[in-house]
Design a protein around this motif. Structure first.
Motif, mmCIF file in Angstrom:
data_model
loop_
_atom_site.group_PDB
_atom_site.id
_atom_site.type_symbol
_atom_site.label_atom_id
_atom_site.label_comp_id
_atom_site.label_asym_id
_atom_site.label_seq_id
_atom_site.Cartn_x
_atom_site.Cartn_y
_atom_site.Cartn_z
ATOM 1 N N ILE A 78 17.947 6.653 7.191
ATOM 2 C CA ILE A 78 18.731 5.572 7.785
ATOM 3 C C ILE A 78 17.770 4.487 8.261
ATOM 4 N N TYR A 79 17.930 3.289 7.723
ATOM 5 C CA TYR A 79 17.169 2.141 8.207
ATOM 6 C C TYR A 79 17.932 1.544 9.390
ATOM 7 N N SER A 80 17.393 1.725 10.590
ATOM 8 C CA SER A 80 18.015 1.206 11.804
ATOM 9 C C SER A 80 17.132 0.080 12.338
ATOM 10 N N VAL A 81 17.186 -1.043 11.645
ATOM 11 C CA VAL A 81 16.302 -2.168 11.948
ATOM 12 C C VAL A 81 17.124 -3.448 12.059
ATOM 13 N N GLU A 82 16.492 -4.515 12.532
ATOM 14 C CA GLU A 82 17.185 -5.796 12.658
ATOM 15 C C GLU A 82 17.629 -6.290 11.287
ATOM 16 N N GLN A 106 21.953 0.898 9.207
ATOM 17 C CA GLN A 106 22.792 0.777 10.389
ATOM 18 C C GLN A 106 22.911 -0.680 10.812
ATOM 19 N N THR A 107 22.617 -1.616 9.914
ATOM 20 C CA THR A 107 22.711 -3.025 10.300
ATOM 21 C C THR A 107 24.177 -3.445 10.381
ATOM 22 N N SER A 108 24.399 -4.528 11.111
ATOM 23 C CA SER A 108 25.765 -5.002 11.326
ATOM 24 C C SER A 108 26.276 -5.876 10.188
ATOM 25 N N CYS A 109 25.385 -6.293 9.304
ATOM 26 C CA CYS A 109 25.795 -7.043 8.110
ATOM 27 C C CYS A 109 25.308 -6.292 6.878
ATOM 28 N N SER A 229 30.337 -10.905 29.486
ATOM 29 C CA SER A 229 29.283 -11.871 29.178
ATOM 30 C C SER A 229 27.921 -11.337 29.629
ATOM 31 N N LEU A 230 27.860 -10.808 30.837
ATOM 32 C CA LEU A 230 26.591 -10.269 31.328
ATOM 33 C C LEU A 230 26.181 -9.018 30.568
ATOM 34 N N ARG A 231 27.149 -8.245 30.138
ATOM 35 C CA ARG A 231 26.835 -7.046 29.351
ATOM 36 C C ARG A 231 26.152 -7.449 28.043
ATOM 37 N N ILE A 232 26.651 -8.488 27.386
ATOM 38 C CA ILE A 232 26.055 -8.955 26.139
ATOM 39 C C ILE A 232 24.640 -9.472 26.383
ATOM 40 N N TYR A 233 24.468 -10.257 27.441
ATOM 41 C CA TYR A 233 23.139 -10.821 27.700
ATOM 42 C C TYR A 233 22.143 -9.777 28.187
ATOM 43 N N SER A 234 22.609 -8.610 28.584
ATOM 44 C CA SER A 234 21.679 -7.556 28.993
ATOM 45 C C SER A 234 21.152 -6.772 27.799
ATOM 46 N N ASN A 235 21.700 -7.037 26.620
ATOM 47 C CA ASN A 235 21.252 -6.362 25.405
ATOM 48 C C ASN A 235 20.193 -7.186 24.677
ATOM 49 N N TRP A 237 18.778 -9.654 21.776
ATOM 50 C CA TRP A 237 19.321 -10.821 21.087
ATOM 51 C C TRP A 237 19.611 -10.570 19.614
ATOM 52 N N HIS A 238 18.747 -9.775 18.961
ATOM 53 C CA HIS A 238 18.864 -9.622 17.502
ATOM 54 C C HIS A 238 20.143 -8.898 17.088
ATOM 55 N N VAL A 239 20.733 -8.110 18.004
ATOM 56 C CA VAL A 239 21.978 -7.403 17.685
ATOM 57 C C VAL A 239 23.064 -8.408 17.312
ATOM 58 N N TYR A 240 23.135 -9.500 18.047
ATOM 59 C CA TYR A 240 24.176 -10.504 17.833
ATOM 60 C C TYR A 240 23.762 -11.539 16.799
#
Length: 442
Positions: A78-82, A106-109, A229-235, A237-240
């Motif tokens: 499994i490639y779990s990378v950006e 496991q990428t989102s796209c 909003s704060l939950r997203i910014y605590s993660n 950046w590359h996920v989004y």
């Protein structure tokens, strides 16, 4: 069809699971698989090896030096990378893939991921990709897990991967990679853009919205906005960024969201109440016209999940919000012809919450009318709405240009502003999300 217990036990003895990338999701998978009795080997960047080997010495999985060593010995990799780096990393390690191994990501796209696999993997390799539709801080049980059977020689290969994934106790959803990317664009891209834009707007005004007393940003809907909003910014950046920039279908959605926010705000400023009411009524009918039964957030009180230290008194009057971020999402769904309920089977927790608060705004008796009235006649949120529109357009431009560096810069700039609040915000937000998800399950 998941295999028998006997077959699964045999695979646990014979098979090795490899994970390339020990970020938050890679680590989640490594822990869950190894704790379930699977043999797991992992790696991250080679210069991290010495530190990771010490850090995870007590875990049941084994840290190897690089992806070459992981690829040579693993039966499922499994490639779990950006998403931004998937092509380069697959190119680097694909040639070392064990003969006949199964490979996934496991990428989102999935568009870029599948193309990289097809280009660089040896032809004897099979391709079965996955995507857990939630973040690393969410309990995997009951959450959607997409399985993409792209290239296999036998049903047994897919049964093996599905059996491995079953230890997550997620809901399995079977899609092609094209279907996956379209649905994730519909459900995640705009959701993230909305909450990211809220954060930028507050940052530009240099305010923590919950700290302004009891008059503004008070109540359940406001608590959801702030906490998510704060939950997203605590993660990270590359996920989004990966989901938004590498998925062509996401560009259209984010562009439309910014356009909807701009056009609705223009109607606010011009005082065109009748035109605003008509536009939102049409969108409401399209999105919620067939709705029946209880709301997703029916009878759910979220007033207690606030970061505010102020207590509302009997005589305190709360200024009604225009809720531009929520009006714009429903309008953009209508403009794009998206029925959000079509994708509930593989929706993220954040999407279900965003749909829930939008549904609450549009279907709670008198609330939409009150919001329209506030948008036209109450000016206390006008400057905040202007900053929100500018932020939404800024994110849209960054995504359209495909600029990862600019995305990272803007994200981390806002992230630094909110960093002191993350420990408390995440604690409160986690409880709020747990309550909402349990409520929706019930």
């Amino acid at each position: 069809m998941i295999a028998t217990e006997e077959q699964i036990s045999r695979w646990k003895e014979e098979k090795i699971i490899g994970i390339i990338g020990l970020g938050d999701m890679g680590l989640l998978y490594a822990n869950r698989f190894s704790n379930a009795g699977w043999k797991v080997v992992c790696c991250d960047r080679e210069d991290y090896y010495d530190d990771l080997k010490v850090k995870y010495a007590g875990e049941r999985f084994t840290v190897l030096k690089n992806g070459t060593l992981v690829s040579r010995c693993s039966d499922y990799i499994i490639y779990s990378v950006e998403a931004e780096n998937i092509g380069a990393i697959v190119k680097l390690y694909a040639g070392s893939t064990k003969v006949g191994a199964i490979v996934g990501g496991q990428t989102s796209c999935k568009n870029a991921e599948i193309k990289a696999f097809e280009e660089y993997l040896p032809p004897d390799c099979e391709i079965i990709s996955v995507h857990s539709l939630h973040g690393p801080k969410v309990n995997t049980e009951g959450q959607p897990l997409v399985l993409i059977n792209h290239r296999t020689k036998s049903q047994e290969s897919f049964d093996f991967v599905e059996s491995l994934m079953s230890c997550l106790k997620s809901k399995h959803v079977y899609l092609s990679y094209e279907e996956h990317d379209r649905i994730t664009a519909d459900t995640q891209a705009v959701t993230h853009a909305a909450f990211l834009s809220m954060g930028v707007a507050w940052y530009q005004k240099q305010i923590y919205p919950w700290s302004l007393g009891v008059n503004k940003w008070q109540g359940s809907l406001e608590n959801v906005k702030v906490n998510i909003s704060l939950r997203i910014y605590s993660n990270k950046w590359h996920v989004y960024a990966g989901l938004a920039i590498t998925n062509p279908a996401a560009h259209k959605q984010i562009t439309q969201y910014a356009k909807s926010a701009t056009e609705l705000f223009t109607l606010f400023v011009e005082g065109k109440k009748d035109e605003l009411t008509e536009r939102l009524s049409v969108a409401k009918q399209f999105v919620f016209g067939n709705h029946n039964g209880k709301l997703l957030l029916h009878d759910l009180a979220l007033d207690g999940y606030s970061l505010s230290k102020h207590k509302k008194g009997v005589d305190d009057e709360i200024i009604p919000n225009s809720h531009l971020s929520l009006l714009a999402i429903v309008d953009s769904w209508y403009q794009l012809g998206i029925d959000p309920y079509d994708h509930m089977i593989c929706s993220t927790p954040l999407f279900r919450i965003f749909l829930g608060v939008s549904e609450y705004l549009f279907l709670s008796e008198g609330l939409l009318e009150q919001t329209i009235e506030a948008a036209i006649n109450v000016t206390e949120f006008r400057a905040d709405d202007m900053e929100f529109v500018i932020a939404a357009r800024s994110w849209s431009n960054i995504v359209s240009f495909g600029n990862f560096d600019l995305y990272k810069r803007q994200f981390e700039e806002v992230q630094r502003f909110f960093t002191p609040m993350f420990p408390e915000a995440n604690a409160i937000g986690n409880e709020m999300i747990k309550t909402i998800l349990q409520h929706s399950k019930d």
